[in-house]
Design a protein around this motif. Structure first.
Motif, PDB file in Angstrom:
ATOM      1  N   ILE A 264      67.271  14.726  47.477  1.00  0.00           N
ATOM      2  CA  ILE A 264      68.037  14.062  46.423  1.00  0.00           C
ATOM      3  C   ILE A 264      69.101  15.034  45.918  1.00  0.00           C
ATOM      4  N   ASP A 265      70.379  14.725  46.208  1.00  0.00           N
ATOM      5  CA  ASP A 265      71.455  15.624  45.800  1.00  0.00           C
ATOM      6  C   ASP A 265      71.817  15.395  44.329  1.00  0.00           C
ATOM      7  N   GLU A 266      72.722  16.204  43.845  1.00  0.00           N
ATOM      8  CA  GLU A 266      73.067  16.176  42.416  1.00  0.00           C
ATOM      9  C   GLU A 266      73.690  14.848  42.017  1.00  0.00           C
ATOM     10  N   GLU A 267      74.575  14.298  42.864  1.00  0.00           N
ATOM     11  CA  GLU A 267      75.226  13.031  42.553  1.00  0.00           C
ATOM     12  C   GLU A 267      74.191  11.908  42.438  1.00  0.00           C
ATOM     13  N   THR A 268      73.261  11.890  43.375  1.00  0.00           N
ATOM     14  CA  THR A 268      72.211  10.875  43.347  1.00  0.00           C
ATOM     15  C   THR A 268      71.323  11.044  42.126  1.00  0.00           C
ATOM     16  N   MET A 269      71.000  12.290  41.803  1.00  0.00           N
ATOM     17  CA  MET A 269      70.153  12.543  40.641  1.00  0.00           C
ATOM     18  C   MET A 269      70.822  12.050  39.362  1.00  0.00           C
ATOM     19  N   ASN A 270      72.129  12.212  39.264  1.00  0.00           N
ATOM     20  CA  ASN A 270      72.850  11.736  38.079  1.00  0.00           C
ATOM     21  C   ASN A 270      72.790  10.213  37.972  1.00  0.00           C
ATOM     22  N   ILE A 271      72.879   9.542  39.119  1.00  0.00           N
ATOM     23  CA  ILE A 271      72.784   8.082  39.133  1.00  0.00           C
ATOM     24  C   ILE A 271      71.402   7.646  38.657  1.00  0.00           C
TER      25      ILE A 271
ATOM     26  N   ILE B  84      80.577  -6.573  42.997  1.00  0.00           N
ATOM     27  CA  ILE B  84      79.524  -7.138  42.137  1.00  0.00           C
ATOM     28  C   ILE B  84      79.465  -6.389  40.811  1.00  0.00           C
ATOM     29  N   LEU B  85      79.516  -5.061  40.875  1.00  0.00           N
ATOM     30  CA  LEU B  85      79.461  -4.230  39.674  1.00  0.00           C
ATOM     31  C   LEU B  85      80.600  -4.573  38.721  1.00  0.00           C
ATOM     32  N   SER B  86      81.822  -4.629  39.259  1.00  0.00           N
ATOM     33  CA  SER B  86      82.988  -4.939  38.437  1.00  0.00           C
ATOM     34  C   SER B  86      82.867  -6.335  37.836  1.00  0.00           C
ATOM     35  N   ASN B  87      82.347  -7.265  38.614  1.00  0.00           N
ATOM     36  CA  ASN B  87      82.176  -8.637  38.166  1.00  0.00           C
ATOM     37  C   ASN B  87      81.239  -8.732  36.969  1.00  0.00           C
ATOM     38  N   LEU B  88      80.091  -8.053  37.062  1.00  0.00           N
ATOM     39  CA  LEU B  88      79.119  -8.077  35.972  1.00  0.00           C
ATOM     40  C   LEU B  88      79.664  -7.404  34.720  1.00  0.00           C
ATOM     41  N   GLU B  89      80.383  -6.299  34.902  1.00  0.00           N
ATOM     42  CA  GLU B  89      80.959  -5.592  33.756  1.00  0.00           C
ATOM     43  C   GLU B  89      81.953  -6.481  33.012  1.00  0.00           C
ATOM     44  N   LYS B  90      82.807  -7.179  33.754  1.00  0.00           N
ATOM     45  CA  LYS B  90      83.830  -8.010  33.129  1.00  0.00           C
ATOM     46  C   LYS B  90      83.226  -9.242  32.470  1.00  0.00           C
ATOM     47  N   GLU B  91      82.235  -9.834  33.116  1.00  0.00           N
ATOM     48  CA  GLU B  91      81.648 -11.067  32.592  1.00  0.00           C
ATOM     49  C   GLU B  91      80.858 -10.828  31.318  1.00  0.00           C
ATOM     50  N   PHE B  92      80.105  -9.727  31.251  1.00  0.00           N
ATOM     51  CA  PHE B  92      79.202  -9.512  30.124  1.00  0.00           C
ATOM     52  C   PHE B  92      79.666  -8.414  29.169  1.00  0.00           C
ATOM     53  N   LYS B  93      80.787  -7.784  29.481  1.00  0.00           N
ATOM     54  CA  LYS B  93      81.360  -6.775  28.584  1.00  0.00           C
ATOM     55  C   LYS B  93      80.312  -5.744  28.167  1.00  0.00           C
ATOM     56  N   ASP B  94      79.577  -5.245  29.143  1.00  0.00           N
ATOM     57  CA  ASP B  94      78.514  -4.279  28.862  1.00  0.00           C
ATOM     58  C   ASP B  94      78.336  -3.370  30.072  1.00  0.00           C
ATOM     59  N   ASP B  95      77.709  -2.230  29.845  1.00  0.00           N
ATOM     60  CA  ASP B  95      77.363  -1.352  30.961  1.00  0.00           C
ATOM     61  C   ASP B  95      76.368  -2.059  31.865  1.00  0.00           C
ATOM     62  N   VAL B  96      76.505  -1.838  33.136  1.00  0.00           N
ATOM     63  CA  VAL B  96      75.601  -2.432  34.118  1.00  0.00           C
ATOM     64  C   VAL B  96      74.616  -1.358  34.591  1.00  0.00           C
ATOM     65  N   VAL B  97      73.351  -1.689  34.581  1.00  0.00           N
ATOM     66  CA  VAL B  97      72.334  -0.763  35.070  1.00  0.00           C
ATOM     67  C   VAL B  97      72.356  -0.774  36.598  1.00  0.00           C
ATOM     68  N   GLN B  98      72.585   0.393  37.185  1.00  0.00           N
ATOM     69  CA  GLN B  98      72.602   0.532  38.643  1.00  0.00           C
ATOM     70  C   GLN B  98      71.314   1.225  39.089  1.00  0.00           C
ATOM     71  N   ILE B  99      70.495   0.519  39.831  1.00  0.00           N
ATOM     72  CA  ILE B  99      69.221   1.059  40.303  1.00  0.00           C
ATOM     73  C   ILE B  99      69.316   1.308  41.798  1.00  0.00           C
ATOM     74  N   ARG B 100      69.124   2.555  42.175  1.00  0.00           N
ATOM     75  CA  ARG B 100      69.263   2.939  43.586  1.00  0.00           C
ATOM     76  C   ARG B 100      68.187   2.316  44.458  1.00  0.00           C
ATOM     77  N   LEU B 101      66.960   2.321  43.966  1.00  0.00           N
ATOM     78  CA  LEU B 101      65.833   1.819  44.747  1.00  0.00           C
ATOM     79  C   LEU B 101      64.780   1.295  43.795  1.00  0.00           C
ATOM     80  N   MET B 102      64.438   0.038  43.897  1.00  0.00           N
ATOM     81  CA  MET B 102      63.385  -0.479  43.021  1.00  0.00           C
ATOM     82  C   MET B 102      62.025  -0.272  43.678  1.00  0.00           C
ATOM     83  N   GLY B 103      61.003  -0.269  42.849  1.00  0.00           N
ATOM     84  CA  GLY B 103      59.670   0.073  43.345  1.00  0.00           C
ATOM     85  C   GLY B 103      59.021  -0.992  44.186  1.00  0.00           C
TER      86      GLY B 103
END
Length: 498
Positions: free
Chosen positions: A286-293, A423-442
């Motif tokens: 897990i690199d630094e960029e991934t860890m930040n995500i 998809i990310l941009s779409n959700l941000e514009k529609e709901f005017k909120d930060d979008v939770v980005q999950i790399r891998l769900m359990g």
């Protein structure tokens, strides 16, 4: 932490006109009627007749909206497929959902029939029953629909249909070709799916795949998930005397299979919960960029621990999201002898442990099972795949039977994928909120066959409330989430891909 779904229409007033809000509310009411109708059809994947009734319902509803529909036979239950007429030059979205549901034990529910949707409102004691007629004079988005598959996964299917109704009412020309595949055996592991995807490959061809299953993040924020863990299982059975023996007569003499199995299982992990089988975590970095995500996901450990009522988590990773980036080794069931009021003073004849192994993209399920079996051999066990014979029991000091299931692979799409960015941009514009980005769900969704066969990226866009009780008694869907789902589908299907 702010929950954008606490009051959908209050939030919507900032970005929606009164006419749009009224239109959305009307569509939500129509969705509720369709969810009640759809959920009334039992959908246990083992019930062939009712699966066919669900297919009939889906054919009618999608055909009414102008879709061309097909029932796709498989080696198990049939899949449902629908598509709009294909227009050359447009990108194609393939949507995946499932219409089967977990079996029900009506005795565990707080309603008589889990397939008859009940409307409830929150109160000090939990929830109280409401009348559906009351929604006409008191449209309360905090109220919930209780019933099997309201959230997992019939609700999102109905949200899709009603979003499409709004698109037609507003004369929106879709910038995409749209295909939808609905699984009938997802809750049974979708065993027919890999072969079916190969067989119907040309029919399913698309540019990207969207899966609508599971809950949004616990914060209630819009959520996009880029992958999920895979799964495979093993069953381990150890053997003592041929029949249960009196613990007074044979204690200290006859080997106890429960003790042997407990010691064997304990040898696979350390006190921090990490698997200590050699090579189990190989290939994961897990690199630094991934860890930040991972750290940007708004989880709160204190809340998670409180909900679980645990003092501290295991140490596979330093926080929740990091822990999901590694394969797991879970004891999902353990049995031997009798307990409670039925406890007996015996040495049991067998002990059995059921294991599930959650996989990540860097790990191969067959390889991990091979490592586990090799470890078991180093602990002095003779391994068999069937009941041991008398000769084997007499010859070997420790005997274990191991049975396995097939492997459902993990998948993960790059977070910089252009369709993911859309998809990310779409959700941000529609709901005017930060979008939770999950790399891998359990959890596990059986999507790997699509990725492997169609060679397309996949994204999970969950629609339902986090506390929906999926797979459990009193499964439910919050009314505000119906509006969320309709808006999400509407926005995705009306926005051109740049």
């Amino acid at each position: 932490m702010k929950n954008i779904l606490i009051c959908l229409f209050t939030m919507a007033s900032v970005v929606m006109s009164a006419q749009e809000k009224a239109q959305l509310q009307s569509q939500i009411k129509h969705s509720i009627d369709e969810i009640r109708d759809f959920a009334s059809i039992p959908n246990n994947a083992s019930d062939h007749a009712n699966i066919n009734r669900n297919l009939t319902w889906l054919t009618k509803k999608f055909t009414e909206r102008g879709f061309n529909t097909s029932i796709l036979p498989t080696t198990g239950e049939s899949l449902f497929f629908a598509t709009l007429p294909i227009v050359e030059g447009k990108s194609t979205i393939l949507f995946y959902m499932h219409f089967d549901g977990q079996p029900v034990d009506a005795s565990k529910w707080t309603q008589k029939n889990p397939y008859e949707v009940i409307l409830k409102s929150p109160d000090a004691d939990g929830f109280k029953n409401e009348s559906f007629e009351d929604l006409n004079k008191n449209f309360n988005e905090e109220w919930r629909l209780f019933g099997r598959s309201t959230s997992d996964d019939k609700g999102p299917i109905v949200m899709f249909l009603n979003a499409f109704d709004l698109l037609k009412k507003n004369n929106i020309e879709l910038p995409f070709n749209v295909k939808i595949i609905l699984d009938s055996e997802e809750e049974k592991g979708s065993k027919p799916l890999p072969k079916a995807v190969k067989e119907y490959r040309e029919l399913l061809e698309a540019d990207f795949l969207i899966i609508n299953d599971g809950p949004v993040h616990s914060s209630g924020k819009p959520t996009i998930i880029y992958g999920c863990r895979g799964i495979t299982t093993m069953s381990l059975t150890t053997y003592g005397p041929i029949k249960p023996q009196h613990s007074g007569h044979f204690g200290n003499y006859a080997p106890n299979p429960a003790l042997q199995l407990s010691q064997l299982l304990a040898s696979m992990k350390n006190n921090d919960g990490k698997v200590i089988i050699n090579g189990y975590y190989d290939g994961i970095a897990i690199d630094e960029e991934t860890m930040n995500i991972l750290k940007n996901v708004p989880d709160e450990a204190t809340i998670i621990n409180k909900n679980l009522q645990i003092h501290a988590p295991e140490k596979v990773g330093t926080f929740y999201q990091e822990s999901l980036q590694y394969p797991s080794l879970n004891i999902r069931g353990l049995s031997s002898g009798w307990t409670g009021e039925e406890a007996r003073t015996i040495i049991p004849e067998i002990a059995t442990a059921e294991l599930d192994i959650r996989l990540v993209p860097e790990t191969d399920g067959a390889r991990l099972k091979s490592l586990i079996k090799k470890h078991i051999e180093t602990q002095g066990y003779f391994i068999t795949v069937k009941e041991p014979t008398t000769e084997e029991r007499l010859k070997y000091n420790r005997v274990i039977k191991i049975t396995e299931t097939d492997v459902t692979d993990a998948f993960r799409t790059d977070l910089n994928n252009m369709y993911g960015n859309f998809i990310l941009s779409n959700l941000e514009k529609e709901f005017k909120d930060d979008v939770v980005q999950i790399r891998l769900m359990g959890g596990t969704v059986p999507i790997a066959p699509f990725i492997n066969e169609l060679k397309i990226p996949a994204f999970i866009i969950p629609m339902v409330n986090p506390d929906n009780n999926q797979h459990s008694p009193d499964e439910n869907l919050k009314i505000s989430q119906i509006g969320y789902g309709i808006r999400t589908f509407y926005s995705l299907l009306s926005t051109p891909l740049n």
